[in-house]
Design an enzyme around this catalytic site. Sequence first.
Site, PDB file in Angstrom:
ATOM      1  N   HIS A  33       0.860  -1.190   0.000  1.00  0.00           N
ATOM      2  CA  HIS A  33       0.000   0.000   0.000  1.00  0.00           C
ATOM      3  C   HIS A  33       0.892   1.233   0.000  1.00  0.00           C
ATOM      4  O   HIS A  33       1.340   1.692   1.056  1.00  0.00           O
ATOM      5  CB  HIS A  33      -0.916  -0.057   1.228  1.00  0.00           C
ATOM      6  CG  HIS A  33      -1.897   1.073   1.312  1.00  0.00           C
ATOM      7  ND1 HIS A  33      -3.036   1.004   2.085  1.00  0.00           N
ATOM      8  CD2 HIS A  33      -1.926   2.298   0.727  1.00  0.00           C
ATOM      9  CE1 HIS A  33      -3.722   2.131   1.975  1.00  0.00           C
ATOM     10  NE2 HIS A  33      -3.054   2.940   1.161  1.00  0.00           N
ATOM     11  N   HIS A  35       1.402   4.919  -2.371  1.00  0.00           N
ATOM     12  CA  HIS A  35       1.056   5.807  -3.486  1.00  0.00           C
ATOM     13  C   HIS A  35       2.353   6.464  -3.938  1.00  0.00           C
ATOM     14  O   HIS A  35       2.975   7.199  -3.137  1.00  0.00           O
ATOM     15  CB  HIS A  35       0.060   6.869  -3.037  1.00  0.00           C
ATOM     16  CG  HIS A  35      -1.203   6.292  -2.456  1.00  0.00           C
ATOM     17  ND1 HIS A  35      -2.343   6.098  -3.192  1.00  0.00           N
ATOM     18  CD2 HIS A  35      -1.487   5.840  -1.207  1.00  0.00           C
ATOM     19  CE1 HIS A  35      -3.285   5.561  -2.423  1.00  0.00           C
ATOM     20  NE2 HIS A  35      -2.789   5.390  -1.204  1.00  0.00           N
ATOM     21  N   HIS A 213      -9.317   1.004  -1.332  1.00  0.00           N
ATOM     22  CA  HIS A 213      -9.318   1.602   0.004  1.00  0.00           C
ATOM     23  C   HIS A 213     -10.739   1.457   0.560  1.00  0.00           C
ATOM     24  O   HIS A 213     -11.716   1.773  -0.130  1.00  0.00           O
ATOM     25  CB  HIS A 213      -8.995   3.097  -0.059  1.00  0.00           C
ATOM     26  CG  HIS A 213      -7.549   3.416  -0.290  1.00  0.00           C
ATOM     27  ND1 HIS A 213      -6.820   2.890  -1.311  1.00  0.00           N
ATOM     28  CD2 HIS A 213      -6.703   4.236   0.390  1.00  0.00           C
ATOM     29  CE1 HIS A 213      -5.580   3.365  -1.246  1.00  0.00           C
ATOM     30  NE2 HIS A 213      -5.488   4.185  -0.228  1.00  0.00           N
ATOM     31  N   GLU A 216     -11.080   3.350   5.953  1.00  0.00           N
ATOM     32  CA  GLU A 216     -10.005   4.225   6.457  1.00  0.00           C
ATOM     33  C   GLU A 216     -10.688   5.308   7.309  1.00  0.00           C
ATOM     34  O   GLU A 216     -10.530   5.348   8.527  1.00  0.00           O
ATOM     35  CB  GLU A 216      -9.230   4.854   5.294  1.00  0.00           C
ATOM     36  CG  GLU A 216      -8.139   5.827   5.735  1.00  0.00           C
ATOM     37  CD  GLU A 216      -7.472   6.555   4.560  1.00  0.00           C
ATOM     38  OE1 GLU A 216      -8.048   6.576   3.446  1.00  0.00           O
ATOM     39  OE2 GLU A 216      -6.379   7.130   4.782  1.00  0.00           O
ATOM     40  N   ASP A 294       1.852   3.978   2.909  1.00  0.00           N
ATOM     41  CA  ASP A 294       0.813   4.813   2.297  1.00  0.00           C
ATOM     42  C   ASP A 294       1.422   5.991   1.523  1.00  0.00           C
ATOM     43  O   ASP A 294       1.595   5.902   0.308  1.00  0.00           O
ATOM     44  CB  ASP A 294      -0.172   5.287   3.387  1.00  0.00           C
ATOM     45  CG  ASP A 294      -1.552   5.632   2.850  1.00  0.00           C
ATOM     46  OD1 ASP A 294      -1.777   5.445   1.645  1.00  0.00           O
ATOM     47  OD2 ASP A 294      -2.400   6.079   3.649  1.00  0.00           O
ATOM     48  N   ASP A 295       1.739   7.078   2.225  1.00  0.00           N
ATOM     49  CA  ASP A 295       2.343   8.276   1.606  1.00  0.00           C
ATOM     50  C   ASP A 295       3.494   8.719   2.502  1.00  0.00           C
ATOM     51  O   ASP A 295       3.378   9.720   3.238  1.00  0.00           O
ATOM     52  CB  ASP A 295       1.294   9.393   1.513  1.00  0.00           C
ATOM     53  CG  ASP A 295       0.089   8.964   0.692  1.00  0.00           C
ATOM     54  OD1 ASP A 295       0.203   8.928  -0.543  1.00  0.00           O
ATOM     55  OD2 ASP A 295      -0.950   8.643   1.290  1.00  0.00           O
TER      56      ASP A 295
HETATM   57  N1  ADE Z   1      -4.462   8.871  -1.821  1.00  0.00           N
HETATM   58  C1  ADE Z   1      -3.219   8.927  -1.334  1.00  0.00           C
HETATM   59  N2  ADE Z   1      -3.211   8.544  -0.049  1.00  0.00           N
HETATM   60  C2  ADE Z   1      -4.485   8.224   0.281  1.00  0.00           C
HETATM   61  C3  ADE Z   1      -5.117   7.760   1.455  1.00  0.00           C
HETATM   62  N3  ADE Z   1      -4.451   7.524   2.602  1.00  0.00           N
HETATM   63  N4  ADE Z   1      -6.451   7.548   1.429  1.00  0.00           N
HETATM   64  C4  ADE Z   1      -7.146   7.781   0.313  1.00  0.00           C
HETATM   65  N5  ADE Z   1      -6.594   8.226  -0.817  1.00  0.00           N
HETATM   66  C5  ADE Z   1      -5.281   8.444  -0.843  1.00  0.00           C
HETATM   67 ZN    ZN Z   2      -3.636   4.785   0.580  1.00  0.00          ZN
END
Ligand code: ADE
Ligand code: ZN
Length: 349
Positions: A33, A35, A213, A216, A294-295
């Site tokens: 996971h 991005h 997703h 969340e 994630d990011d």
């Molecule tokens: N796009 C990038 N990170 C995300 C996240 N945590 N939740 C939803 N969309 C995303």
């Molecule tokens: Zn994500």
Amino acid sequence: MDIFTEPVDETVAETSAEQPVDAVVLLPVAELHLHIEGTLEPELIFALAERNGIELPYADLGELRSRYEFTDLQSFLDLYYANMAVLQTEADFADMTRAYLTRAAQGGVRHAEIMIDPQAHLSRGVSLETCINGVGSVLANSLEEFGISTLLIAAFLRDLPEDDALEVLESLLAMEAPLVGIGLDSAEVGNPPAKFERLYARAREAGLRLTAHAGEEGPSSYVTDALDILGVERIDHGIRCMDDPDLVERLVDQRIPLTVCPLSNVRLRAVDTLADHPLPAMLAAGLNVSINSDDPAYFGGYVDENFSQLAAVLKISAFDRARLAANSIHSSFASEERKTELLDELNAV
Ligand code: ADE
Ligand code: ZN
């Protein structure tokens, strides 16, 4: 017995609760996971802006970093999409991908399934060829260059209409983009899985793997709907499943992978603090969870930092960390041969 060659089971989850906390050893893991646009570090944002003659709305790194205080998912998404303005050429996408793989390799990542948001680039006038070929050119040699096998997932923006997603998917298929699957991301609440039933049916027909997703910020019913309506094999995040005991039982029985992102959940206020994260309860329930970043450029840590903070704050034991690493490998879309290699590497540690 070699415990990590078998998927998670409840017996192991129960035993593991008593393991002592100890030094954090770097484990070989699969990151499921991630991005790629969320790996744009502030320094790279400034370097690409300069290369492309783009004026940023921040005077310096400090001012940009001061914006990394998020109140919810949307407050992050606003900055995440705005910063993508610096990605203009194939070389920009390639440099971002190289930077991620370099850092991920240092953190123990040996296999990565990388999401890209094609619609976020198309809407800025950047073509599919530019973003897919830029990222793809680096992924093509990632095992040789970085020791990381990689797969690419096209994620669709759930706050846009389904017809837009369908059109982009057709273009990706027509250009034979090197995709393993599709995902669904962006603003969750108010954009339920049912909105994308036709998109997922088309992707399945095209032989793509399916993930989304769900749970969340959105309710546990979105997890159920992602499974029942979209037919996904894997859930990204999924932490809100803990609100529904029947759903938890189903996820355990069906061994559905949940790609959990603890530092992301804290930074986006899905949980108050790391100490409040449901991960220990998820492990105790026997859920098939893995740890992901994630990011990472926005949330204060790559996979290894997620693991070390889990050990420090939630006292996740060495045994459970190894179990989480094994889950990541079992839950990946890698070939059986590659999974065996990765599990052998994990068992050696
Ligand atoms: N796009 C990038 N990170 C995300 C996240 N945590 N939740 C939803 N969309 C995303
Ligand atoms: Zn994500």
